[in-house]
Structure formats: C-alpha cells, structure tokens
Design a protein around this motif. Structure first.
Motif, mmCIF file in Angstrom:
data_model
loop_
_atom_site.group_PDB
_atom_site.id
_atom_site.type_symbol
_atom_site.label_atom_id
_atom_site.label_comp_id
_atom_site.label_asym_id
_atom_site.label_seq_id
_atom_site.Cartn_x
_atom_site.Cartn_y
_atom_site.Cartn_z
ATOM 1 N N VAL A 77 0.844 -1.197 0.000
ATOM 2 C CA VAL A 77 0.000 0.000 0.000
ATOM 3 C C VAL A 77 0.880 1.249 0.000
ATOM 4 N N ARG A 78 1.915 1.244 0.823
ATOM 5 C CA ARG A 78 2.831 2.400 0.860
ATOM 6 C C ARG A 78 3.484 2.626 -0.508
ATOM 7 N N GLU A 79 3.958 1.531 -1.103
ATOM 8 C CA GLU A 79 4.639 1.643 -2.395
ATOM 9 C C GLU A 79 3.705 2.196 -3.468
ATOM 10 N N ARG A 80 2.471 1.691 -3.495
ATOM 11 C CA ARG A 80 1.531 2.121 -4.522
ATOM 12 C C ARG A 80 1.122 3.584 -4.326
ATOM 13 N N LEU A 81 0.870 3.984 -3.086
ATOM 14 C CA LEU A 81 0.498 5.386 -2.840
ATOM 15 C C LEU A 81 1.663 6.316 -3.173
ATOM 16 N N ARG A 83 3.848 5.724 -5.484
ATOM 17 C CA ARG A 83 3.902 5.761 -6.937
ATOM 18 C C ARG A 83 2.880 6.758 -7.501
ATOM 19 N N TYR A 84 1.747 6.905 -6.801
ATOM 20 C CA TYR A 84 0.745 7.883 -7.241
ATOM 21 C C TYR A 84 1.168 9.318 -6.929
ATOM 22 N N GLY A 85 2.239 9.478 -6.179
ATOM 23 C CA GLY A 85 2.772 10.810 -5.926
ATOM 24 C C GLY A 85 2.311 11.476 -4.640
ATOM 25 N N TYR A 86 1.684 10.713 -3.749
ATOM 26 C CA TYR A 86 1.239 11.316 -2.495
ATOM 27 C C TYR A 86 2.425 11.582 -1.581
ATOM 28 N N ALA A 87 2.310 12.634 -0.780
ATOM 29 C CA ALA A 87 3.373 13.020 0.149
ATOM 30 C C ALA A 87 3.542 11.959 1.230
ATOM 31 N N SER A 88 4.740 11.862 1.780
ATOM 32 C CA SER A 88 5.004 10.860 2.815
ATOM 33 C C SER A 88 4.102 11.060 4.029
ATOM 34 N N GLY A 89 3.819 12.327 4.372
ATOM 35 C CA GLY A 89 2.926 12.611 5.494
ATOM 36 C C GLY A 89 1.520 12.086 5.238
ATOM 37 N N THR A 90 1.067 12.209 4.010
ATOM 38 C CA THR A 90 -0.262 11.697 3.627
ATOM 39 C C THR A 90 -0.294 10.184 3.754
ATOM 40 N N ILE A 91 0.749 9.528 3.264
ATOM 41 C CA ILE A 91 0.816 8.066 3.312
ATOM 42 C C ILE A 91 0.793 7.579 4.756
ATOM 43 N N GLU A 92 1.532 8.263 5.628
ATOM 44 C CA GLU A 92 1.556 7.876 7.046
ATOM 45 C C GLU A 92 0.162 7.939 7.650
ATOM 46 N N VAL A 93 -0.545 9.032 7.384
ATOM 47 C CA VAL A 93 -1.886 9.221 7.943
ATOM 48 C C VAL A 93 -2.844 8.155 7.425
ATOM 49 N N VAL A 94 -2.797 7.887 6.135
ATOM 50 C CA VAL A 94 -3.707 6.916 5.521
ATOM 51 C C VAL A 94 -3.422 5.501 6.025
ATOM 52 N N VAL A 95 -2.158 5.120 6.072
ATOM 53 C CA VAL A 95 -1.793 3.775 6.544
ATOM 54 C C VAL A 95 -2.215 3.583 7.997
ATOM 55 N N ALA A 96 -1.990 4.596 8.822
ATOM 56 C CA ALA A 96 -2.397 4.500 10.227
ATOM 57 C C ALA A 96 -3.909 4.309 10.341
ATOM 58 N N ARG A 97 -4.663 5.027 9.520
ATOM 59 C CA ARG A 97 -6.120 4.900 9.554
ATOM 60 C C ARG A 97 -6.583 3.529 9.063
ATOM 61 N N LEU A 98 -5.912 2.991 8.056
ATOM 62 C CA LEU A 98 -6.262 1.663 7.537
ATOM 63 C C LEU A 98 -6.031 0.584 8.599
#
Length: 202
Positions: A77-81, A83-98
């Motif tokens: 999930v981290r790798e794919r997000l 690749r879509y160009g999302y900021a690292s801070g965004t990825i952290e928030v989304v992964v934590a919520r998932l």
C-alpha cells in the motif's frame, strides 16, 4: 514565501501549482476551505499541512480501491500510494487509519499468502514471495514456519515431482527435476535427494 500560481479544478479535485511548478492534486473542498487559490502565499509548513489534509481523502479512496481487489501488505500500500505521488505525510496518515479500521494486517496477510503459495511451492519460495510483497522479514519467517510446521519438505517435493514427471529417470531428466524443485523454493539438499531418487528409476 511560496505562492500558488495555478489552481485548476475538475471533478471535485484541484491541481495546484506552486511557484510555476505542479505541486499536488487535492480534494477541492479542502482546497477551498484552506484558501488555496491562485495568488495566495503560504509558508512551507502551511503548505505541507494543507497538502496532507487535501490528499488524505483522495489517497484513502485509492487505498480502499486497491484493497477491494485483494488483501495487501502495508509495504504494498505504501509503495503504490508513493507511486501515485502522495506526500510521505499523507501516506503515514492513511496507513495509520487503515490499520485502525482493520483493513491492513500484515500478519494475517502473510498467513493467507503463505497458505495459498505453500500448495505449490517450498518454504524458500514462499518466504521470498512474502518479502517481495512487502512483508517484514520476521513476519514472513513466522508465517512460513507456521504453514510448514508438521509437514515434510521432502515429501512435498516428492509429490510435486510425481505430479510433473512420470517418465523414466534419465540423467538429463534428473537435472530438470533438480531445477524444477529449486525454482519452487525447496532446499538444495531436498532437490538433490529427490533428483537422485528420480535418476534411480532408470
């Protein structure tokens, strides 16, 4: 101070440029709420905070869509997000919520994948596939150990060869048997033993 030089809205999303270069695509409602419009200037910290807030609903939608097709590891999930160009801070928030929602569980993912792969492959191949799927080394090791506990690698290898090869065991075919088992992730000792048994049929 960085300045927003472009804000093009389309389908509830806004593509924003900062200082003449594309910066991010954000949820339109969040962009309006944060005042992200052409000509506005913000500090780098304010922009980063706005980016995470604006990307979060879009990234969450992408992640849920990915998980709707099949279970995935946190690493995938981290790798794919990313690749879509999302900021690292965004990825952290989304992964934590998932994780909070129970959509991500690497241990369960590893167990399921190990169970599925072990029907065709040996422990080494299953472990390699788990690592390739973004599962941590320790989690992969536990899943493989659990899946293969009480099973005989030698017997599994013999069964795999019996399904694939039923001819007279020539030297050339014994080499093919060895390569077949090695590609399937069986240990070198098991590959050699089963190949030798196959050669002995001649």
């Amino acid at each position: 101070m960085p300045e927003i030089t472009g804000a093009k809205e389309r389908r509830n999303r806004v593509r924003i440029s900062v200082d003449g270069e594309f910066w991010a695509e954000l949820d339109a409602a969040v962009a309006r709420e944060r005042g992200l419009r052409e000509g506005a200037a913000f500090s780098c910290e304010e922009l980063e905070e706005a980016r995470v807030a604006g990307e979060r609903p879009l990234a969450m939608g992408r992640a849920l869509n990915l998980l709707g097709y099949r279970a995935r590891s946190e690493g995938e999930v981290r790798e794919r997000l990313g690749r879509y160009g999302y900021a690292s801070g965004t990825i952290e928030v989304v992964v934590a919520r998932l994780f909070e929602l129970g959509y991500l569980d690497d241990e369960e993912f590893a167990r399921q994948k190990a169970r599925e792969k072990a029907q065709r492959y040996g422990p080494r191949r299953v472990s390699a596939d788990l690592l390739k799927s973004g599962v941590g080394r320790e989690v992969a090791a536990v899943a493989v150990e659990e899946e293969f506990a009480g099973r005989s690698e030698l017997e599994d290898a013999r069964s795999a060869v019996a399904r694939r090869y039923n001819g007279v065991g020539s030297e050339a075919e014994a080499r093919r048997v060895y390569g077949f088992l090695a590609r399937r992730g069986y240990s070198a000792g098991v590959c050699a033993e089963v190949a030798g048994e196959h050669r002995g049929r001649a």
